[in-house]
Write an enzyme that holds these catalytic residues in place. Structure first.
Site, PDB file in Angstrom:
ATOM      1  N   ASN A 110      27.863 -28.601 -13.739  1.00 57.76           N
ATOM      2  CA  ASN A 110      27.211 -27.820 -12.691  1.00 57.76           C
ATOM      3  C   ASN A 110      25.929 -27.139 -13.149  1.00 57.76           C
ATOM      4  OD1 ASN A 110      29.295 -28.696 -11.135  1.00 57.76           O
ATOM      5  ND2 ASN A 110      30.245 -26.681 -10.810  1.00 57.76           N
ATOM      6  N   ARG A 139      25.699 -35.117  -4.334  1.00 59.91           N
ATOM      7  CA  ARG A 139      24.901 -34.285  -3.427  1.00 59.91           C
ATOM      8  C   ARG A 139      23.601 -33.836  -4.080  1.00 59.91           C
ATOM      9  NH1 ARG A 139      27.077 -31.296   0.697  1.00 59.91           N
ATOM     10  NH2 ARG A 139      26.276 -29.335  -0.067  1.00 59.91           N
ATOM     11  N   CYS A 174      32.211 -34.772  -3.365  1.00 57.89           N
ATOM     12  CA  CYS A 174      33.651 -34.906  -3.178  1.00 57.89           C
ATOM     13  C   CYS A 174      34.031 -34.606  -1.736  1.00 57.89           C
ATOM     14  CB  CYS A 174      34.376 -33.951  -4.121  1.00 57.89           C
ATOM     15  SG  CYS A 174      34.419 -34.565  -5.805  1.00 57.89           S
ATOM     16  N   ASP A 195      37.295 -24.555  -8.265  1.00 54.39           N
ATOM     17  CA  ASP A 195      37.569 -25.751  -9.077  1.00 54.39           C
ATOM     18  C   ASP A 195      38.727 -25.558 -10.070  1.00 54.39           C
ATOM     19  OD1 ASP A 195      34.805 -25.715  -8.116  1.00 54.39           O
ATOM     20  OD2 ASP A 195      34.609 -27.626  -9.144  1.00 54.39           O
TER      21      ASP A 195
HETATM   22  C1  UD1 Z   1      29.047 -26.027  -6.367  1.00 57.21           C
HETATM   23  C2  UD1 Z   1      29.769 -26.768  -7.482  1.00 57.21           C
HETATM   24  C3  UD1 Z   1      31.240 -26.968  -7.167  1.00 57.21           C
HETATM   25  C4  UD1 Z   1      31.885 -25.638  -6.786  1.00 57.21           C
HETATM   26  C5  UD1 Z   1      31.083 -24.912  -5.711  1.00 57.21           C
HETATM   27  C6  UD1 Z   1      31.606 -23.521  -5.435  1.00 57.21           C
HETATM   28  C7  UD1 Z   1      28.016 -28.165  -8.370  1.00 57.21           C
HETATM   29  C8  UD1 Z   1      27.508 -29.543  -8.601  1.00 57.21           C
HETATM   30  N1  UD1 Z   1      29.145 -28.059  -7.651  1.00 57.21           N
HETATM   31  O1  UD1 Z   1      29.078 -26.876  -5.209  1.00 57.21           O
HETATM   32  O2  UD1 Z   1      31.880 -27.478  -8.334  1.00 57.21           O
HETATM   33  O3  UD1 Z   1      33.190 -25.877  -6.286  1.00 57.21           O
HETATM   34  O4  UD1 Z   1      29.705 -24.789  -6.130  1.00 57.21           O
HETATM   35  O5  UD1 Z   1      31.629 -22.764  -6.613  1.00 57.21           O
HETATM   36  O6  UD1 Z   1      27.454 -27.194  -8.859  1.00 57.21           O
HETATM   37  N2  UD1 Z   1      27.898 -24.311   2.608  1.00 57.21           N
HETATM   38  C9  UD1 Z   1      27.416 -24.353   3.889  1.00 57.21           C
HETATM   39  N3  UD1 Z   1      26.113 -24.756   4.080  1.00 57.21           N
HETATM   40  C10 UD1 Z   1      25.311 -25.125   3.036  1.00 57.21           C
HETATM   41  C11 UD1 Z   1      25.813 -25.063   1.721  1.00 57.21           C
HETATM   42  C12 UD1 Z   1      27.121 -24.665   1.535  1.00 57.21           C
HETATM   43  O7  UD1 Z   1      28.119 -24.014   4.855  1.00 57.21           O
HETATM   44  O8  UD1 Z   1      24.147 -25.487   3.278  1.00 57.21           O
HETATM   45  C13 UD1 Z   1      29.309 -23.904   2.382  1.00 57.21           C
HETATM   46  C14 UD1 Z   1      30.169 -25.049   1.840  1.00 57.21           C
HETATM   47  O9  UD1 Z   1      30.606 -25.901   2.864  1.00 57.21           O
HETATM   48  C15 UD1 Z   1      31.297 -24.311   1.158  1.00 57.21           C
HETATM   49  C16 UD1 Z   1      30.583 -23.060   0.621  1.00 57.21           C
HETATM   50  O10 UD1 Z   1      29.370 -22.934   1.356  1.00 57.21           O
HETATM   51  O11 UD1 Z   1      32.250 -23.914   2.097  1.00 57.21           O
HETATM   52  C17 UD1 Z   1      30.277 -23.129  -0.860  1.00 57.21           C
HETATM   53  O12 UD1 Z   1      29.470 -24.245  -1.158  1.00 57.21           O
HETATM   54  P1  UD1 Z   1      28.437 -24.236  -2.383  1.00 57.21           P
HETATM   55  O13 UD1 Z   1      28.596 -22.968  -3.153  1.00 57.21           O
HETATM   56  O14 UD1 Z   1      27.089 -24.551  -1.855  1.00 57.21           O
HETATM   57  O15 UD1 Z   1      28.955 -25.455  -3.245  1.00 57.21           O
HETATM   58  P2  UD1 Z   1      28.112 -26.566  -3.986  1.00 57.21           P
HETATM   59  O16 UD1 Z   1      26.834 -26.013  -4.502  1.00 57.21           O
HETATM   60  O17 UD1 Z   1      28.074 -27.792  -3.151  1.00 57.21           O
END
Ligand code: UD1
Length: 463
Positions: A41, A113, A137, A327
């Site tokens: 990450n 992503r 995922c 995670d």
């Molecule tokens: C990152 C991590 C993942 C971890 C997650 C939360 C990486 C590659 N992955 O994923 O391992 O589980 O952080 O700690 O770093 N959301 C929205 N709109 C958006 C973006 C996010 O609604 O535009 C929501 C998502 O659906 C989710 C929440 O916000 O419910 C958290 O997502 P986010 O923190 O952005 O996760 P990732 O960055 O994808």
């Protein structure tokens, strides 16, 4: 072949993992030492950050995982020259950044992503960026609205087409005041990677402050950025004209460390995770101790073991940092199937992250998922509409079964369950696990696991 199986095979092929399934003879404790390197990450984002510079960057501690191969492919498609002078060391030269075709981005991105994070740097370097349909995922809708709204706030124009999303910056991007609806990790990184070279100051409210984000900020500071992390999840970024390359050793992968810790507990074993440090795992360590696991913080890692005797049930709420990371719940739930009593895990970050529990139930676990959460007066995290809860009642002996990996962390929990279970299990689609777990087949062998790969080539290092 369905798309999950295709993703899995592609991921496996990217790291030279020949077999896409593993047959495990469980019921034996895992014992020994494994090394963890840089965090998936952080490393993938640090690689993208190199695009912002006008000189080469050197990143150390890079693990051999398929998500790194995906980002390397995407960077190369954009003209970045990548060399590896030693194992785990990448040099990334952005002197000739060029646009890439949708199809090429799509072909490299696969289930990742990560292309969304190319937007800010490419808008600065080229004035435009493309994002294909995004994967990652399958753990919920995983929308990108926070990302796109942030990019619009900087002045980017976002157009959706049937192939994906096309972004342009008709004028130079300018700093903005942005408040995230939720402290999203990805959206915080998006803002950082865009704001550092935008004109003027950006104030980001409700930012994520995960250790990997702090490490990305450290990298950007080395590159010449001015970023202050202020109280109450506020990050202020003063834009600068140019950035230079960095040299940096990535923070260790705390998610991989927690996964091996859970494997030690679930199998009644003893695993030392080399490269793990205490600070980033404090919340996990507290829960580990409450469940009945032992750990010892060493000079160069952390030793985790099952001291014998019964495990205790716990109540966990996943949360943003410094809370219990989402995670960590999947591997730990396998150990909780062996705790005496009822454990409850509330998932407050994603709306669909308990799909993996079906396979654990097939192996003998008693896990009931409540799709809309459970009411409780002892809740610490305010209820989110997308919350789910899993109630795990133990101890239940686990037995072998044929299971299919659904996603990265859920997949690792299937491996652990198969290792803990009496009898033989076949775990298919294990290529997905190579997205985030370096050389996991070799590490299992080092820890004394009893397994076979259904192929003449019986090692993921045979390349
Ligand atoms: C990152 C991590 C993942 C971890 C997650 C939360 C990486 C590659 N992955 O994923 O391992 O589980 O952080 O700690 O770093 N959301 C929205 N709109 C958006 C973006 C996010 O609604 O535009 C929501 C998502 O659906 C989710 C929440 O916000 O419910 C958290 O997502 P986010 O923190 O952005 O996760 P990732 O960055 O994808």
């Amino acid at each position: 072949m369905n798309s999950l199986a295709q993703d899995s095979q592609k991921a496996a092929a990217r790291v030279g993992l020949v077999s896409d399934s593993i047959t495990i003879h469980g019921g034996k404790p895992l014992r020994g030492r494994v090394e963890v390197r840089g965090a998936k990450n952080l490393v993938t984002k640090a690689m993208v950050a190199s695009l912002l510079a006008d000189t080469p960057s050197t990143l150390k501690g890079v693990p051999e995982i398929s998500d790194v191969a995906v980002v390397s492919g995407l960077l190369k498609a954009h003209g970045v020259a990548i060399d590896s002078s030693a194992p785990g060391v990448l040099t990334l030269d952005p002197s000739n950044v060029v646009g890439a075709h949708f199809a090429e981005i799509d072909a490299h991105a696969g289930s990742s992503r990560i292309p969304i994070l190319f937007c800010g740097p490419l808008l600065h370097q080229l004035g435009e960026a493309f994002i294909p349909d995004l994967g990652g995922c399958r753990i919920g809708d995983r929308p990108i609205d926070f990302h796109l709204n942030a990019l619009r706030a900087f002045g980017a124009v976002v157009e959706k087409s049937y192939q994906g999303i096309h972004l342009t910056a008709p004028q130079k991007l300018v700093g903005a005041d942005i408040e995230l609806p939720f402290p999203s990790v990805g959206a915080t990184e998006q803002v950082l990677l865009t704001a550092v070279r935008a004109e003027g100051t950006t104030e980001l409210k409700n930012a994520a402050i995960e250790p990997e984000i702090m490490d990305l900020i450290a990298i950007l500071q080395k590159m010449g950025a001015i970023i202050s992390v202020e109280p109450n999840r506020v990050i202020v970024i003063e834009g600068v004209e140019t950035l230079r390359g960095y040299t940096h050793t990535a923070i260790f992968d705390r998610n991989e460390a927690a996964s091996w810790a859970a494997a030690a507990l679930a199998t009644g074993g003893d695993i030392t995770v080399g490269g793990a440090t205490q600070q980033e795992l404090m919340t996990f360590l507290n829960v580990y101790r409450k469940v009945g696991g032992e750990f010892d913080v060493l000079e160069d890692g952390i030793r985790f073991w099952h001291p014998g005797g019964p495990l205790k049930p716990v109540m966990i709420e996943t949360d943003v940092h410094p809370g219990f990371m989402t995670d960590w719940q999947q591997p730990l739930i396998v150990a909780l199937t062996q705790a005496e009593g009822e454990s409850v895990v509330h998932e407050t970050v994603y709306e669909n992250r308990f799909g993996f529990t079906e396979a654990l139930n097939e192996m003998g676990a008693n896990i009931v998922v409540h799709q809309s959460g459970l009411a409780s007066i002892t809740r610490r995290v305010p209820r989110r509409p997308l919350e789910q809860a899993a109630v795990i009642t133990g101890p239940t002996p686990l037995h072998g079964a044929d299971v299919r990996v659904p996603d990265l962390r859920g997949g690792f929990s299937h491996l652990i369950a198969a290792l803990a279970a009496e009898g033989t299990s076949t775990v298919s689609n294990v290529g997905i696990i190579s997205r985030g777990y370096e050389l996991f087949i070799d590490k299992l062998r080092q820890l004394g696991a009893d397994f076979e790969l259904p192929s003449a080539v019986a090692s993921d290092t045979a390349r």
